[in-house]
Design an enzyme around this catalytic site. Structure first.
Site, short mmCIF file in Angstrom:
data_model
loop_
_atom_site.label_atom_id
_atom_site.label_comp_id
_atom_site.label_asym_id
_atom_site.label_seq_id
_atom_site.Cartn_x
_atom_site.Cartn_y
_atom_site.Cartn_z
N SER A 195 21.39 65.67 44.31
CA SER A 195 20.90 64.44 43.66
C SER A 195 21.39 64.28 42.23
O SER A 195 21.34 63.18 41.68
CB SER A 195 19.37 64.41 43.69
OG SER A 195 18.82 65.39 42.83
N LYS A 245 15.89 65.89 37.28
CA LYS A 245 16.35 64.50 37.15
C LYS A 245 16.66 64.22 35.67
O LYS A 245 16.35 65.02 34.79
CB LYS A 245 15.28 63.52 37.63
CG LYS A 245 14.79 63.74 39.05
CD LYS A 245 15.84 63.46 40.11
CE LYS A 245 15.28 63.72 41.51
NZ LYS A 245 16.35 63.60 42.54
#
Length: 220
Positions: free
Chosen positions: A36, A110
């Site tokens: 990701s 993230k």
């Protein structure tokens, strides 16, 4: 012989204690569990995060943060049934003291995009994400990657941040949890630390900085 064993035990205990202190107050290692954050961070990379950001240092837009699952972001990871009880105990001790990287079953990695109180929108006429109406220059994204394939508009609550993965087409980030409590935003209190280096494999070794020369900051 007994004297040697005692000295060895003291050395091992001191090493464990030092490692635990470093993990608690200075830095901690984590494995990257998915793609990701690709290409910035690649799957199975090992990173180090500083425990000093946020608090006492300021959290900034563009920082890459490791945070605990706010609830429902990660699937349930089945227990490893191949380990013996002794092996499982050893892994637990080494992970607790920081000698093994934290498992991928309870944390996420993230990038901070929106700070508390800001309105984050995708997208403007040029296809850019905007922060309070101003386009966000995301130089860390590859040229062929769209800032987002899905449209959204959110105002980040106080005490929260809006996060996104650099691999925008393959990242279940804040966009995927707009229906959750907090509207997809992540509590600042759940942040473990901010990534500052990739240390393994050696071919991927590099420092991780903030892409903005004069980033916005938020103190919690």
């Amino acid at each position: 012989m007994w004297g040697f064993i005692k000295e060895l035990l003291v050395i091992v205990l001191c090493a464990l204690a030092l490692s635990l202190i470093l993990k608690t107050f200075v830095f901690q290692s984590f494995w990257i569990p998915s793609a990701s954050m690709d290409p910035t961070l690649q799957e199975n990379d090992r990173i180090l995060v500083t425990k000093w950001r946020p608090d006492p240092l300021d959290l900034r837009r563009g920082d890459i943060v490791v945070f605990k699952d706010p609830g429902g972001w990660l699937p349930t990871v089945p227990e490893d049934t191949d380990d013996t009880e002794l092996e499982a105990f050893g892994k637990t001790v080494l992970t607790f003291t920081g000698l093994l990287p934290e498992d991928a079953g309870t944390h996420l990695v993230k990038r901070v995009v929106g700070l508390p109180g800001e309105t984050v929108v995708c997208c403007d006429a040029d296809g850019n994400i905007t922060i309070d109406g101003e386009p966000l220059d995301e130089t860390y994204l590859p040229s062929d990657v769209d800032p987002s394939l899905s449209e959204f508009e959110t105002t980040v609550p106080e005490g929260y941040i809006w996060v996104m993965g650099d691999n925008r087409a393959n990242s279940a980030d804040s966009r995927a949890h707009v229906g959750n409590p907090g509207g997809g935003s992540v509590p600042i209190d759940s942040i473990v630390g901010t990534a500052f280096a990739t240390v393994w494999p050696l071919s991927h070794f590099h420092g991780i900085g903030n892409p903005y020369e004069d980033p916005d900051v938020v103190t919690d």
